[in-house]
Design an enzyme around this catalytic site. Sequence first.
Site, mmCIF file in Angstrom:
data_model
loop_
_atom_site.group_PDB
_atom_site.id
_atom_site.type_symbol
_atom_site.label_atom_id
_atom_site.label_comp_id
_atom_site.label_asym_id
_atom_site.label_seq_id
_atom_site.Cartn_x
_atom_site.Cartn_y
_atom_site.Cartn_z
ATOM 1 N N ILE A 170 -62.228 97.747 53.322
ATOM 2 C CA ILE A 170 -62.103 96.819 54.436
ATOM 3 C C ILE A 170 -63.456 96.762 55.131
ATOM 4 O O ILE A 170 -64.373 97.507 54.789
ATOM 5 C CB ILE A 170 -60.980 97.219 55.411
ATOM 6 C CG1 ILE A 170 -61.136 98.680 55.860
ATOM 7 C CG2 ILE A 170 -59.615 96.994 54.783
ATOM 8 C CD1 ILE A 170 -60.030 99.154 56.801
ATOM 9 N N SER A 171 -63.593 95.880 56.108
ATOM 10 C CA SER A 171 -64.929 95.614 56.635
ATOM 11 C C SER A 171 -65.610 96.860 57.183
ATOM 12 O O SER A 171 -66.816 97.025 57.015
ATOM 13 C CB SER A 171 -64.884 94.519 57.699
ATOM 14 O OG SER A 171 -63.979 94.845 58.733
ATOM 15 N N GLU A 172 -64.864 97.767 57.848
ATOM 16 C CA GLU A 172 -65.502 98.973 58.363
ATOM 17 C C GLU A 172 -64.581 100.186 58.282
ATOM 18 O O GLU A 172 -63.358 100.081 58.473
ATOM 19 C CB GLU A 172 -65.922 98.804 59.829
ATOM 20 C CG GLU A 172 -67.408 98.649 60.040
ATOM 21 C CD GLU A 172 -67.895 97.240 59.790
ATOM 22 O OE1 GLU A 172 -69.106 97.065 59.536
ATOM 23 O OE2 GLU A 172 -67.070 96.325 59.858
ATOM 24 N N THR A 173 -65.195 101.319 58.009
ATOM 25 C CA THR A 173 -64.574 102.623 58.165
ATOM 26 C C THR A 173 -65.382 103.375 59.210
ATOM 27 O O THR A 173 -66.611 103.465 59.099
ATOM 28 C CB THR A 173 -64.546 103.401 56.841
ATOM 29 O OG1 THR A 173 -63.740 102.686 55.891
ATOM 30 C CG2 THR A 173 -63.970 104.795 57.032
#
Length: 311
Positions: free
Chosen positions: A46-49
């Site tokens: 997904i876009s950020e962790t």
Amino acid sequence: MSLRFTVLDAFTNMPFGGNPAAVILLPHDHKYPDSTLLGIAKEFNISETAYIVVPSTIEVHETTPNGGRHVELGLRWFTPVGEVALCGHATLCSSAAVFSDESLIPPNVNEIRFSTLSGMLTARRVPSQPPKYEVHLPAGTAVPTGEEAMRIARKLAKNALGEAVKVLSVAVSPASPYTEYILIEIDNNVPLKELHVVSSAFVSDNWQFTLFMVTQCNVVDESTNALGFDYRVFAPAWGVTEDPVCGSAIAFAASSWVAKVPPQVDALTGEPVSKVRAVSARGGEIDVVCDGAVVKLRGEVRVASRGEIFL
């Protein structure tokens, strides 16, 4: 070996809405190399962790000048491609995750200060119903670009957005952390939400921009006919075909928006608030306050899932 995680959706109260971020707590003396942190981000895809670095002892500090109290934590963000210097929605998700855990944050503490690659970032609980959270990001300055960059931007926008779209303006930032961002304002002849965007068409070897923000002035509150801005964000070079609700892009564009559409006074706080909508497929709603060198982003956050990732 395993790590607990929570996936939260920022700027929404609806299932499958907003922008998801995976949030993982790490002890200050953890031994995970960056390659492992990146591998986990690739696994979530997904876009950020976000990785919250928790000290061995959490100290409550007195906050001046408002007399409140805050705690200090570390925070890093990874896309599936690599570490980034700033991420607004994952900071909002991180604050919601930490505030909900009273073993980390006492209920009488309403502020977190995250140490990040972009300096110290503040997050707060907002006394509202439904509950909202607020993050403070460095304000960007979006200035009109030169003729050559405008020419390239128009060409790429036509390839990515379609022939029917008219570009009204193109703006960039002269200062970090937004020097790779570009703001493309289009007319509202075609609703931005309905556009089929070929995000790969934004990739170009001719310039340094890697985050493309497309925005459009619209009525964002049908009950009052209040004007605000819709936007969508694309960062294919970072492995993000479309970022559902990008907070740092809002901080970059906020001063430009406020100059074009005056904000409304918030009845609760008395602050001038701009209404912004992310019109990606997932969507999101953000209250934006420009406060000098800081842009405050407010929104709801919901927990999507919890679990354990095995290493």
